[in-house]
Design a protein around this motif. Sequence first.
Motif, PDB file in Angstrom:
ATOM      1  N   ASP A 198       0.839  -1.189   0.000  1.00 31.59           N
ATOM      2  CA  ASP A 198       0.000   0.000   0.000  1.00 31.59           C
ATOM      3  C   ASP A 198       0.881   1.249   0.000  1.00 31.59           C
ATOM      4  OD1 ASP A 198      -2.182  -1.694   0.145  1.00 31.59           O
ATOM      5  OD2 ASP A 198      -2.371  -1.516   2.321  1.00 31.59           O
ATOM      6  N   ASN A 199       0.296   2.385  -0.347  1.00 37.85           N
ATOM      7  CA  ASN A 199       1.038   3.645  -0.387  1.00 37.85           C
ATOM      8  C   ASN A 199       0.246   4.706   0.378  1.00 37.85           C
ATOM      9  OD1 ASN A 199       2.819   5.692  -0.964  1.00 37.85           O
ATOM     10  ND2 ASN A 199       2.124   5.983  -3.067  1.00 37.85           N
ATOM     11  N   ASN A 200       0.293   4.606   1.701  1.00 37.22           N
ATOM     12  CA  ASN A 200      -0.450   5.536   2.547  1.00 37.22           C
ATOM     13  C   ASN A 200       0.206   5.566   3.931  1.00 37.22           C
ATOM     14  OD1 ASN A 200      -1.398   3.144   3.865  1.00 37.22           O
ATOM     15  ND2 ASN A 200      -3.060   2.983   2.380  1.00 37.22           N
ATOM     16  N   ASN A 201      -0.507   6.038   4.928  1.00 40.67           N
ATOM     17  CA  ASN A 201       0.076   6.161   6.268  1.00 40.67           C
ATOM     18  C   ASN A 201      -0.166   4.934   7.138  1.00 40.67           C
ATOM     19  OD1 ASN A 201      -2.648   6.473   6.750  1.00 40.67           O
ATOM     20  ND2 ASN A 201      -2.450   8.330   7.992  1.00 40.67           N
ATOM     21  N   SER A 202      -0.535   3.819   6.523  1.00 39.65           N
ATOM     22  CA  SER A 202      -0.718   2.571   7.265  1.00 39.65           C
ATOM     23  C   SER A 202       0.623   1.852   7.398  1.00 39.65           C
ATOM     24  CB  SER A 202      -1.718   1.670   6.546  1.00 39.65           C
ATOM     25  OG  SER A 202      -1.194   1.266   5.289  1.00 39.65           O
ATOM     26  N   GLU A 203       0.624   0.768   8.147  1.00 39.81           N
ATOM     27  CA  GLU A 203       1.848  -0.024   8.305  1.00 39.81           C
ATOM     28  C   GLU A 203       2.246  -0.681   6.990  1.00 39.81           C
ATOM     29  OE1 GLU A 203       3.538  -3.805  10.951  1.00 39.81           O
ATOM     30  OE2 GLU A 203       1.494  -3.086  11.253  1.00 39.81           O
ATOM     31  N   GLY A 204       3.535  -0.609   6.669  1.00 40.46           N
ATOM     32  CA  GLY A 204       4.052  -1.287   5.496  1.00 40.46           C
ATOM     33  C   GLY A 204       4.951  -2.448   5.858  1.00 40.46           C
ATOM     34  N   LEU A 205       5.969  -2.168   6.690  1.00 40.15           N
ATOM     35  CA  LEU A 205       6.892  -3.189   7.157  1.00 40.15           C
ATOM     36  C   LEU A 205       6.956  -3.187   8.673  1.00 40.15           C
ATOM     37  CD1 LEU A 205       9.978  -2.832   4.776  1.00 40.15           C
ATOM     38  CD2 LEU A 205       8.237  -4.629   4.722  1.00 40.15           C
ATOM     39  N   ARG A 206       7.258  -4.371   9.222  1.00 39.09           N
ATOM     40  CA  ARG A 206       7.445  -4.497  10.672  1.00 39.09           C
ATOM     41  C   ARG A 206       8.664  -5.374  10.929  1.00 39.09           C
ATOM     42  NH1 ARG A 206       2.652  -7.117  14.112  1.00 39.09           N
ATOM     43  NH2 ARG A 206       1.545  -5.577  12.803  1.00 39.09           N
ATOM     44  N   LEU A 207       9.635  -4.807  11.630  1.00 43.54           N
ATOM     45  CA  LEU A 207      10.801  -5.559  12.081  1.00 43.54           C
ATOM     46  C   LEU A 207      10.511  -6.156  13.443  1.00 43.54           C
ATOM     47  CD1 LEU A 207      13.692  -3.124  11.148  1.00 43.54           C
ATOM     48  CD2 LEU A 207      13.460  -5.466  10.313  1.00 43.54           C
ATOM     49  N   MET A 208      10.890  -7.424  13.654  1.00 44.32           N
ATOM     50  CA  MET A 208      10.598  -8.087  14.922  1.00 44.32           C
ATOM     51  C   MET A 208      11.803  -8.888  15.402  1.00 44.32           C
ATOM     52  SD  MET A 208       6.680  -9.413  14.244  1.00 44.32           S
ATOM     53  CE  MET A 208       6.979  -9.989  12.562  1.00 44.32           C
ATOM     54  N   TRP A 209      12.325  -8.508  16.569  1.00 44.13           N
ATOM     55  CA  TRP A 209      13.373  -9.266  17.246  1.00 44.13           C
ATOM     56  C   TRP A 209      12.718 -10.090  18.350  1.00 44.13           C
ATOM     57  CZ3 TRP A 209      13.902  -4.368  15.500  1.00 44.13           C
ATOM     58  CH2 TRP A 209      15.082  -3.991  14.836  1.00 44.13           C
ATOM     59  N   PHE A 210      12.982 -11.400  18.394  1.00 44.69           N
ATOM     60  CA  PHE A 210      12.378 -12.261  19.410  1.00 44.69           C
ATOM     61  C   PHE A 210      13.383 -12.588  20.505  1.00 44.69           C
ATOM     62  CE2 PHE A 210       9.368 -12.670  16.051  1.00 44.69           C
ATOM     63  CZ  PHE A 210       8.156 -12.889  16.694  1.00 44.69           C
ATOM     64  N   MET A 211      12.954 -12.336  21.757  1.00 44.32           N
ATOM     65  CA  MET A 211      13.735 -12.784  22.908  1.00 44.32           C
ATOM     66  C   MET A 211      13.413 -14.222  23.263  1.00 44.32           C
ATOM     67  SD  MET A 211      13.575  -9.195  23.840  1.00 44.32           S
ATOM     68  CE  MET A 211      13.918  -9.147  22.105  1.00 44.32           C
ATOM     69  N   GLY A 212      12.204 -14.643  22.920  1.00 49.64           N
ATOM     70  CA  GLY A 212      11.774 -16.014  23.167  1.00 49.64           C
ATOM     71  C   GLY A 212      10.467 -16.266  22.446  1.00 49.64           C
ATOM     72  N   ALA A 213      10.217 -17.521  22.065  1.00 50.93           N
ATOM     73  CA  ALA A 213       8.986 -17.868  21.352  1.00 50.93           C
ATOM     74  C   ALA A 213       8.695 -19.345  21.528  1.00 50.93           C
ATOM     75  CB  ALA A 213       9.112 -17.531  19.862  1.00 50.93           C
ATOM     76  N   GLY A 214       7.427 -19.640  21.842  1.00 50.40           N
ATOM     77  CA  GLY A 214       6.995 -21.021  21.961  1.00 50.40           C
ATOM     78  C   GLY A 214       6.821 -21.678  20.602  1.00 50.40           C
TER      79      GLY A 214
END
Length: 379
Positions: A198-214
């Motif tokens: 999309d080309n607007n003010n919504s989220e485009g990308l999200r970076l995620m670092w995990f400290m832990g995950a089940g």
Amino acid sequence: MATTITGTTIDVGPNKLVSDSSGNVTASGVLSDPSGNVRAGRKNLVLNGSMQVAQRNTSTTQHNGYGSDRFEANAGNLDQLAVTLTQNSVTDLPQFTKSLKFTTTTAETNLDSNEYFRIMQKIESQSCQQLAYGTSSAKAVTLSFWIKSSVTGTYALSLFADASAGTRIIGSTYTISSANTWEKKTLTFAGDTVRVMDNNNSEGLRLMWFMGAGSDFTSSDNTSWSAYSASKLAYGQGTNAVLTTANATWEVTGVQLEVGSVATDFEHRSYGEILADCQRYYSRSTALTGLNGAAVFHALDANEAWGGLQFPVTMRATPTITIYNNVGTSGGVHRIGSPDLTGVTVEAINATGFSKITKSGALLADDIYGCTHTADAEL
């Protein structure tokens, strides 16, 4: 021996180097090397990657909060875990003075399949158009960052692409080899040729670092772009010990996401520039007690007062406003020389400011009211 070019214009696609008769050289456009690595201009898609700005606070114990602006903690279903998230002072890493530091104050007994903890930054879609996602020209991006942890091992990191046509994900891992030692990590992600962003003010990308995950979040391969599923979020996570070890730490700074397949030097910018970027998503009065940086209103009658405040920059979207009286009571305003009011409503809000408060039958005509505020337009 130096080479001098005078009176010459060199065109490189849309970019130019121009040398005048005095030997002065000016550049237009964005200069890149042949591999597509941006060497000039605003190259970092991440905001506040040096962790210099922390408007809300410099420390929080919330699982879902901010230690530094634009870097959001997010937890799911954890039972015992207690943490502190701080904007930490750095003295052992040249070029950087601040970091985002996670500390486990009460450890999780064990990590169940549906539990996780991550640090995220969300990037507006209109800031990502140069990536050309959804086309055959989709660009690779390279993420670089400095990391230090008391727990060695392999950690998952993923890149989530949000679009109205459907969400996508790709991931990788990095390894912390030496405890309590700053290490630079570099990860490159291919461009997504499938999904147009999309080309607007919504989220485009999200970076995620995990400290832990089940196991609910680690069971499906995410090493190439594919349709999003929760099982792909933290594929490759090799240790959860940061969450299950009391007093464990995890610390990051120097975060940069740029076009191309090679990490370039970190883009240092002035504090004022970084603060203005962050204020697009969150801003506040100087303090929430007292009346420094207060909005001021003049009551027209018993029901409404007009005046207000203009934000320091235009915000991403119409924000959520919380107001405080001079002793920091949420929803309150201070009335000069008289008792404060609570339960006050803010109206006439847009991305540039707010100008009206109301409380039916409670205001005094011609009286002056003041309040401090927070404005939240985070993604």
